[in-house]
Design a protein around this motif. Structure first.
Motif, PDB file in Angstrom:
ATOM      1  N   ARG A  38       0.716  -1.176   0.054  1.00 12.99           N
ATOM      2  CA  ARG A  38       0.237  -0.060  -0.046  1.00 12.99           C
ATOM      3  C   ARG A  38       0.927   1.331  -0.024  1.00 12.99           C
ATOM      4  NH1 ARG A  38      -3.235  -3.352   3.738  1.00 12.99           N
ATOM      5  NH2 ARG A  38      -5.075  -3.826   2.468  1.00 12.99           N
ATOM      6  N   ARG A  39       1.840   1.238   0.979  1.00 12.29           N
ATOM      7  CA  ARG A  39       2.903   2.376   0.928  1.00 12.29           C
ATOM      8  C   ARG A  39       3.647   2.701  -0.571  1.00 12.29           C
ATOM      9  NH1 ARG A  39       7.480   2.420   3.706  1.00 12.29           N
ATOM     10  NH2 ARG A  39       7.814   4.434   3.272  1.00 12.29           N
ATOM     11  N   ALA A  41       1.239   4.173  -2.920  1.00 12.97           N
ATOM     12  CA  ALA A  41       0.897   5.607  -2.658  1.00 12.97           C
ATOM     13  C   ALA A  41       1.877   6.165  -3.321  1.00 12.97           C
ATOM     14  CB  ALA A  41       0.924   5.644  -0.940  1.00 12.97           C
ATOM     15  N   PHE A  42       3.147   5.755  -3.174  1.00 11.73           N
ATOM     16  CA  PHE A  42       4.491   6.632  -3.509  1.00 11.73           C
ATOM     17  C   PHE A  42       4.339   6.488  -5.230  1.00 11.73           C
ATOM     18  CE2 PHE A  42       8.436   5.370  -5.973  1.00 11.73           C
ATOM     19  CZ  PHE A  42       8.917   6.577  -6.025  1.00 11.73           C
ATOM     20  N   ARG A  81       1.521   6.377  -6.927  1.00  8.46           N
ATOM     21  CA  ARG A  81       0.370   7.606  -7.284  1.00  8.46           C
ATOM     22  C   ARG A  81       0.944   8.894  -6.881  1.00  8.46           C
ATOM     23  NH1 ARG A  81      -2.685   3.683  -4.653  1.00  8.46           N
ATOM     24  NH2 ARG A  81      -2.638   4.715  -2.745  1.00  8.46           N
ATOM     25  N   GLU A  82       1.619   9.240  -6.083  1.00  8.35           N
ATOM     26  CA  GLU A  82       2.135  10.466  -5.822  1.00  8.35           C
ATOM     27  C   GLU A  82       3.143  10.892  -6.954  1.00  8.35           C
ATOM     28  OE1 GLU A  82       3.951  12.809  -2.124  1.00  8.35           O
ATOM     29  OE2 GLU A  82       5.274  11.354  -2.573  1.00  8.35           O
ATOM     30  N   LEU A 135       8.228  14.839  -3.515  1.00  9.46           N
ATOM     31  CA  LEU A 135       7.760  13.584  -2.880  1.00  9.46           C
ATOM     32  C   LEU A 135       7.902  13.514  -1.620  1.00  9.46           C
ATOM     33  CD1 LEU A 135       9.374  11.115  -5.980  1.00  9.46           C
ATOM     34  CD2 LEU A 135       7.102  12.213  -5.501  1.00  9.46           C
ATOM     35  N   THR A 136       7.062  12.859  -0.996  1.00  5.79           N
ATOM     36  CA  THR A 136       6.886  12.566   0.419  1.00  5.79           C
ATOM     37  C   THR A 136       6.734  11.333   0.791  1.00  5.79           C
ATOM     38  OG1 THR A 136       4.566  13.236   0.656  1.00  5.79           O
ATOM     39  CG2 THR A 136       6.157  14.885   1.075  1.00  5.79           C
ATOM     40  N   GLU A 137       5.947  10.298  -0.093  1.00  7.17           N
ATOM     41  CA  GLU A 137       5.680   9.021   0.165  1.00  7.17           C
ATOM     42  C   GLU A 137       6.509   8.093   0.091  1.00  7.17           C
ATOM     43  OE1 GLU A 137       2.527   7.895   1.138  1.00  7.17           O
ATOM     44  OE2 GLU A 137       1.469   9.825   1.035  1.00  7.17           O
ATOM     45  N   ASP A 138       7.868   8.747  -0.384  1.00  8.56           N
ATOM     46  CA  ASP A 138       8.831   7.765  -0.559  1.00  8.56           C
ATOM     47  C   ASP A 138       9.847   7.805   0.917  1.00  8.56           C
ATOM     48  OD1 ASP A 138      10.064  10.214  -0.931  1.00  8.56           O
ATOM     49  OD2 ASP A 138      11.402   9.526  -2.437  1.00  8.56           O
ATOM     50  N   TYR A 181      12.612   4.937   1.964  1.00 12.51           N
ATOM     51  CA  TYR A 181      12.955   4.240   0.887  1.00 12.51           C
ATOM     52  C   TYR A 181      14.554   4.484   0.646  1.00 12.51           C
ATOM     53  CZ  TYR A 181       8.199   2.774  -0.247  1.00 12.51           C
ATOM     54  OH  TYR A 181       7.174   2.437  -0.550  1.00 12.51           O
TER      55      TYR A 181
END
Length: 98
Positions: A21-22, A25-26, A28-29, A53-56, A59
């Protein structure tokens, strides 16, 4: 995303449903921002400077010496190339009916 507890990727750490899911989300962002930049006619350099980007978070870049460096600039560039049509998307989603 039902029916499994662990995800064992071809590379990177073992994950789980939340990890998938994370990552979704990455993606998609990443796509939302780069596709918007492409639609606005921004150059690759302008896009690299503008995408935030924040969803990464958390990583790490994946590196294969002398072959590949999957870091933030790489994924932004690749998404921008697909959004502008500079390269064609690859993989199952790019196939008819995929």
């Amino acid at each position: 995303l039902d029916g499994y507890e662990k995800v064992i990727p071809g590379h990177g750490p073992v994950s789980d449903r939340e990890g998938i899911r994370r990552f979704q989300a990455f993606l998609r962002e990443l796509w939302t921002q780069t596709e918007a930049a492409a639609r606005a006619g921004k150059s690759l350099d302008e896009t690299l400077a503008a995408v935030r980007l924040t969803e990464d978070a958390g990583y790490e870049a994946m590196r294969v010496p002398f072959v590949l460096n999957l870091d933030r600039p790489f994924v932004i560039r690749r998404a921008w190339e697909e959004a502008t049509g500079a390269v064609k998307p690859q993989g199952p989603a790019a196939q008819p009916g995929g």
